[in-house]
Scaffold this active site. Sequence first.
Site, short mmCIF file in Angstrom:
data_model
loop_
_atom_site.label_atom_id
_atom_site.label_comp_id
_atom_site.label_asym_id
_atom_site.label_seq_id
_atom_site.Cartn_x
_atom_site.Cartn_y
_atom_site.Cartn_z
CB VAL A 1 6.60 7.83 14.51
CG1 VAL A 1 5.82 8.28 15.74
CG2 VAL A 1 7.74 6.90 14.92
CB THR B 1 -0.89 0.01 1.26
OG1 THR B 1 -1.53 -1.25 1.35
CG2 THR B 1 -1.93 1.10 1.21
CE LYS C 1 2.90 3.61 14.16
NZ LYS C 1 1.48 3.56 13.83
N GLY D 1 -2.30 4.56 6.24
CA GLY D 1 -2.79 4.60 4.86
C GLY D 1 -1.66 4.93 3.91
N1 HSE Z 1 -1.08 -0.02 11.05
C1 HSE Z 1 -0.63 1.29 11.40
C2 HSE Z 1 -1.80 2.06 11.96
C3 HSE Z 1 -0.07 1.97 10.19
O1 HSE Z 1 -2.92 1.58 11.89
O2 HSE Z 1 -1.59 3.12 12.50
C4 HSE Z 1 0.83 3.12 10.50
O3 HSE Z 1 1.93 2.73 11.23
#
Ligand code: HSE
Length: 438
Positions: free
Chosen positions: A134, A14, A207, A304
């Site tokens: 992050v 993606t 993060k 996204g």
């Molecule tokens: N899977 C993560 C989220 C994507 O939903 O925030 C961004 O790190």
Amino acid sequence: MSNSLRIGIAGVGTVGASLVRLVQEKHEMLTQRCGRPITVTGVNARSKNKDRGVPLDDYKWFDDPAELAKDDNIDVFVELMGGEDDPAYGAVKAALNAGKHVVTANKALLAKHGVELAELAEANGLLLNFEAAVAGGIPIIKVMRESLTANTVSRVSGIMNGTCNYILTRMEEDGLTFEECLKDAQELGFAEADPTFDIEGNDTLHKLALLASLSFGTKVAQDAIYLEGITKITLEDIEAAKDLGFRIKLLGIAARTPDGVESRVHPAMVPLGSPIAEIGGVTNAVIVETDTLGSIMMSGPGAGGDATASAAAGDLCDIAKSKPGHQHGPVLGQPAATLIPHERAPMRSHAGGYFIRLTVIDKPGTMAAIATRMAEQEISLESIVQRRGKVDTSNEQAPIILITHETTEQAIKTALEAVKADGPLIGDAQMIRIEKLG
Ligand code: HSE
């Protein structure tokens, strides 16, 4: 073009597909803003023939990301594969050893190997940029690494997982089940390849580990973070929270304390109407509290393809603008060799209010007994209510909700153990911490 910044992208999912599209469609604008063109020269992905909606035919295909990382025709290795170990780890090391800058969105990799990779990048005079790792498109790493240099951070916190925030928002707004919301988040491209990393809180933990290092000058220490995901949050909790003036959010919080750094990831009740409570859907928000600046909150799309590719493109632009031989800024805000060990402050010292939901046998004296157990631990109650609703009256069960004033984690745990030993409890107690951020 000889002065192009030549990039090799490993992982065309993606985010990778969005980045390729961005670099193709905004070629002219990026060239003007970065001072030179950014050109994709090589790509690597798991499957060569999959239709990703972007043309890849002009780029050299690599079956092995480590080969792409070392290729003479790239200046920057863009790692968008994910995963805390190989192949991402080996490929990033290969790139840094071959004199290539690295841009990565891989928080799991950096949470585990960040200090080692930062040392390697710095030793070789290279940039290791990770804005996309992050809070998706929010430029929080640049702010913390550059703009807040003169600030001493006391706390960094916020909503750092778009998937969880999307799920909690849709459960509340549309009354959908957890599973339905997760499925939608996956289809929208927000979730990790393994969505348990989102819903169990690991992604937020990765993060937070990076933000804590940047905030406190400590080594990245993911093992020092208390972790609880959102899988035990029910629609009943969400509805009860709303009735009592709260909203449930998955938060990451790292704070400087006299005992060290207290870092935790868990669902929390935030007061309705507070700025963090208004962050809905896939949006993330990061709050940084400092001595000099006070408090700032940055919010924006946290997951996204396009949001994350926007952050990676910004990192590429910084590299395009950097001068060869120029001493680049340290990866984690200060030279990796100067990061101090992360001293973990005990979670049990956490103080604040609590939301407690108990399902109990509905008989006289139960409520009074619970109140007594709380009083024994000197826990002051703000409210105690027996909620009607989805109650199985045939089994004479009653859901009881308590909101406490500020107390300690230890007091709550001791009181709940005593309630359990008394016998009226059916199932486990639900305990959600109340947080006031900012
Ligand atoms: N899977 C993560 C989220 C994507 O939903 O925030 C961004 O790190």
